[in-house]
Design a protein around this motif. Structure first.
Motif, PDB file in Angstrom:
ATOM      1  N   ASN A 125       0.821  -1.209   0.000  1.00 27.21           N
ATOM      2  CA  ASN A 125       0.000   0.000   0.000  1.00 27.21           C
ATOM      3  C   ASN A 125       0.856   1.261   0.000  1.00 27.21           C
ATOM      4  OD1 ASN A 125      -2.415  -1.370  -0.087  1.00 27.21           O
ATOM      5  ND2 ASN A 125      -2.590  -1.497   2.137  1.00 27.21           N
ATOM      6  N   LYS A 126       1.982   1.223   0.689  1.00 23.44           N
ATOM      7  CA  LYS A 126       2.897   2.371   0.701  1.00 23.44           C
ATOM      8  C   LYS A 126       3.424   2.648  -0.701  1.00 23.44           C
ATOM      9  CE  LYS A 126       7.409   3.848   2.237  1.00 23.44           C
ATOM     10  NZ  LYS A 126       8.714   3.330   2.534  1.00 23.44           N
ATOM     11  N   ILE A 127       3.840   1.592  -1.397  1.00 20.77           N
ATOM     12  CA  ILE A 127       4.348   1.743  -2.762  1.00 20.77           C
ATOM     13  C   ILE A 127       3.267   2.355  -3.658  1.00 20.77           C
ATOM     14  CG2 ILE A 127       5.140   0.492  -4.809  1.00 20.77           C
ATOM     15  CD1 ILE A 127       6.430  -1.521  -2.839  1.00 20.77           C
ATOM     16  N   LYS A 128       2.044   1.856  -3.542  1.00 21.89           N
ATOM     17  CA  LYS A 128       0.946   2.376  -4.366  1.00 21.89           C
ATOM     18  C   LYS A 128       0.668   3.847  -4.051  1.00 21.89           C
ATOM     19  CE  LYS A 128      -1.728  -1.291  -3.556  1.00 21.89           C
ATOM     20  NZ  LYS A 128      -2.891  -2.196  -3.616  1.00 21.89           N
ATOM     21  N   ARG A 129       0.713   4.210  -2.781  1.00 17.08           N
ATOM     22  CA  ARG A 129       0.505   5.615  -2.397  1.00 17.08           C
ATOM     23  C   ARG A 129       1.576   6.512  -3.013  1.00 17.08           C
ATOM     24  NH1 ARG A 129      -0.241   3.778   2.770  1.00 17.08           N
ATOM     25  NH2 ARG A 129       1.768   4.608   3.394  1.00 17.08           N
ATOM     26  N   LEU A 130       2.829   6.062  -2.962  1.00 16.71           N
ATOM     27  CA  LEU A 130       3.930   6.854  -3.507  1.00 16.71           C
ATOM     28  C   LEU A 130       3.790   7.032  -5.020  1.00 16.71           C
ATOM     29  CD1 LEU A 130       6.929   5.391  -1.480  1.00 16.71           C
ATOM     30  CD2 LEU A 130       5.758   7.555  -1.103  1.00 16.71           C
ATOM     31  N   ILE A 131       3.432   5.966  -5.719  1.00 17.30           N
ATOM     32  CA  ILE A 131       3.262   6.042  -7.173  1.00 17.30           C
ATOM     33  C   ILE A 131       2.117   6.995  -7.512  1.00 17.30           C
ATOM     34  CG2 ILE A 131       2.639   4.762  -9.258  1.00 17.30           C
ATOM     35  CD1 ILE A 131       3.978   2.293  -7.922  1.00 17.30           C
ATOM     36  N   ARG A 132       0.987   6.851  -6.809  1.00 15.49           N
ATOM     37  CA  ARG A 132      -0.159   7.738  -7.052  1.00 15.49           C
ATOM     38  C   ARG A 132       0.215   9.199  -6.823  1.00 15.49           C
ATOM     39  NH1 ARG A 132      -3.283   4.649  -3.551  1.00 15.49           N
ATOM     40  NH2 ARG A 132      -3.965   2.805  -4.653  1.00 15.49           N
ATOM     41  N   GLN A 133       1.014   9.449  -5.781  1.00 11.17           N
ATOM     42  CA  GLN A 133       1.413  10.818  -5.465  1.00 11.17           C
ATOM     43  C   GLN A 133       2.251  11.421  -6.593  1.00 11.17           C
ATOM     44  OE1 GLN A 133       0.273  12.587  -2.949  1.00 11.17           O
ATOM     45  NE2 GLN A 133       1.390  14.372  -3.653  1.00 11.17           N
ATOM     46  N   VAL A 134       3.162  10.640  -7.149  1.00 12.06           N
ATOM     47  CA  VAL A 134       3.976  11.132  -8.272  1.00 12.06           C
ATOM     48  C   VAL A 134       3.072  11.484  -9.451  1.00 12.06           C
ATOM     49  CG1 VAL A 134       5.738  10.520  -9.979  1.00 12.06           C
ATOM     50  CG2 VAL A 134       6.060   9.894  -7.583  1.00 12.06           C
ATOM     51  N   PHE A 135       2.132  10.603  -9.777  1.00 11.00           N
ATOM     52  CA  PHE A 135       1.231  10.870 -10.898  1.00 11.00           C
ATOM     53  C   PHE A 135       0.337  12.070 -10.612  1.00 11.00           C
ATOM     54  CE2 PHE A 135       2.541   6.949 -12.783  1.00 11.00           C
ATOM     55  CZ  PHE A 135       2.204   7.066 -14.131  1.00 11.00           C
ATOM     56  N   LEU A 136      -0.110  12.219  -9.373  1.00 10.11           N
ATOM     57  CA  LEU A 136      -0.954  13.346  -9.008  1.00 10.11           C
ATOM     58  C   LEU A 136      -0.208  14.670  -9.158  1.00 10.11           C
ATOM     59  CD1 LEU A 136      -3.803  13.893  -7.869  1.00 10.11           C
ATOM     60  CD2 LEU A 136      -2.783  13.916  -5.601  1.00 10.11           C
ATOM     61  N   GLU A 137       1.027  14.711  -8.695  1.00 13.06           N
ATOM     62  CA  GLU A 137       1.817  15.935  -8.786  1.00 13.06           C
ATOM     63  C   GLU A 137       2.208  16.277 -10.217  1.00 13.06           C
ATOM     64  OE1 GLU A 137       5.142  15.507  -6.173  1.00 13.06           O
ATOM     65  OE2 GLU A 137       3.899  15.679  -4.376  1.00 13.06           O
ATOM     66  N   GLU A 138       2.368  15.272 -11.058  1.00 14.04           N
ATOM     67  CA  GLU A 138       2.842  15.491 -12.428  1.00 14.04           C
ATOM     68  C   GLU A 138       1.755  15.322 -13.477  1.00 14.04           C
ATOM     69  OE1 GLU A 138       5.752  16.688 -13.183  1.00 14.04           O
ATOM     70  OE2 GLU A 138       6.375  16.670 -11.093  1.00 14.04           O
ATOM     71  N   LYS A 139       0.485  15.284 -13.074  1.00 14.27           N
ATOM     72  CA  LYS A 139      -0.577  14.980 -14.040  1.00 14.27           C
ATOM     73  C   LYS A 139      -0.672  15.982 -15.184  1.00 14.27           C
ATOM     74  CE  LYS A 139      -4.363  17.076 -11.478  1.00 14.27           C
ATOM     75  NZ  LYS A 139      -5.545  16.803 -10.706  1.00 14.27           N
ATOM     76  N   GLU A 140      -0.257  17.223 -14.961  1.00 15.71           N
ATOM     77  CA  GLU A 140      -0.281  18.229 -16.024  1.00 15.71           C
ATOM     78  C   GLU A 140       0.803  17.963 -17.075  1.00 15.71           C
ATOM     79  OE1 GLU A 140      -2.732  20.413 -16.092  1.00 15.71           O
ATOM     80  OE2 GLU A 140      -3.419  19.534 -14.207  1.00 15.71           O
ATOM     81  N   ASN A 141       1.858  17.257 -16.678  1.00 22.76           N
ATOM     82  CA  ASN A 141       3.004  17.040 -17.558  1.00 22.76           C
ATOM     83  C   ASN A 141       3.052  15.644 -18.184  1.00 22.76           C
ATOM     84  OD1 ASN A 141       3.943  19.620 -16.786  1.00 22.76           O
ATOM     85  ND2 ASN A 141       4.784  18.727 -14.933  1.00 22.76           N
ATOM     86  N   ILE A 142       2.075  14.820 -17.858  1.00 20.38           N
ATOM     87  CA  ILE A 142       2.035  13.454 -18.380  1.00 20.38           C
ATOM     88  C   ILE A 142       1.036  13.404 -19.537  1.00 20.38           C
ATOM     89  CG2 ILE A 142       1.441  11.063 -17.837  1.00 20.38           C
ATOM     90  CD1 ILE A 142       2.451  11.613 -15.002  1.00 20.38           C
ATOM     91  N   ALA A 143       1.419  12.716 -20.597  1.00 21.06           N
ATOM     92  CA  ALA A 143       0.592  12.651 -21.806  1.00 21.06           C
ATOM     93  C   ALA A 143      -0.807  12.122 -21.499  1.00 21.06           C
ATOM     94  CB  ALA A 143       1.275  11.766 -22.843  1.00 21.06           C
ATOM     95  N   LYS A 144      -1.804  12.815 -22.046  1.00 20.73           N
ATOM     96  CA  LYS A 144      -3.214  12.442 -21.850  1.00 20.73           C
ATOM     97  C   LYS A 144      -3.624  11.424 -22.908  1.00 20.73           C
ATOM     98  CE  LYS A 144      -3.786  16.037 -18.956  1.00 20.73           C
ATOM     99  NZ  LYS A 144      -2.478  16.138 -18.362  1.00 20.73           N
TER     100      LYS A 144
END
Length: 122
Positions: free
Chosen positions: A58-77
């Motif tokens: 669960n910790k790993i999943k939280r960390l991955i989600r956080q990276v995607f959340l912070e960078e969602k504007e810069n990740i291809a849609k």
């Protein structure tokens, strides 16, 4: 992450695995499937029991989600992403997870900002 940005159904995971492209490093594997009709990306996470017990997974999943959340504007849609965590990810902190995921983002050309900007942010 909002529900519309998650991949939860097994059939959706299988579609990404079967039809998508993959790239890997020591800690993560990323599968990417183009979905041009969609306006946003969707994210699916897979962390095996081999990686660790529930708290670690669960910790790993939280960390991955956080990276995607912070960078969602810069990740291809318009794409589906499935991230599979490997065993070394269990011992990583947030900054190491972020660095490892950025490595994959650049290898797969899904990160929209230039490399120079990323270096200045870190």
């Amino acid at each position: 992450m909002k529900k519309r940005n998650r991949i939860k159904k097994n059939e959706d995971f299988q579609k990404v695995f079967k039809n998508g492209k993959s790239m890997a490093n020591r800690q993560f594997v990323i599968y990417i499937l183009d979905r041009p009709e969609e306006k946003e990306f969707r994210l699916g996470l897979s962390v095996s029991k081999k990686v660790g017990k529930a708290v670690v997974r669960n910790k790993i999943k939280r960390l991955i989600r956080q990276v995607f959340l912070e960078e969602k504007e810069n990740i291809a849609k318009g794409k589906d992403y499935v991230i599979i965590a490997r065993k070394p990810a269990a011992d990583m902190n947030y900054h190491e997870v972020r660095k490892s995921l950025f490595h994959l983002f650049y290898k797969t050309n899904i990160y929209l900002k230039s490399k120079k900007n990323k270096v200045n942010e870190s």
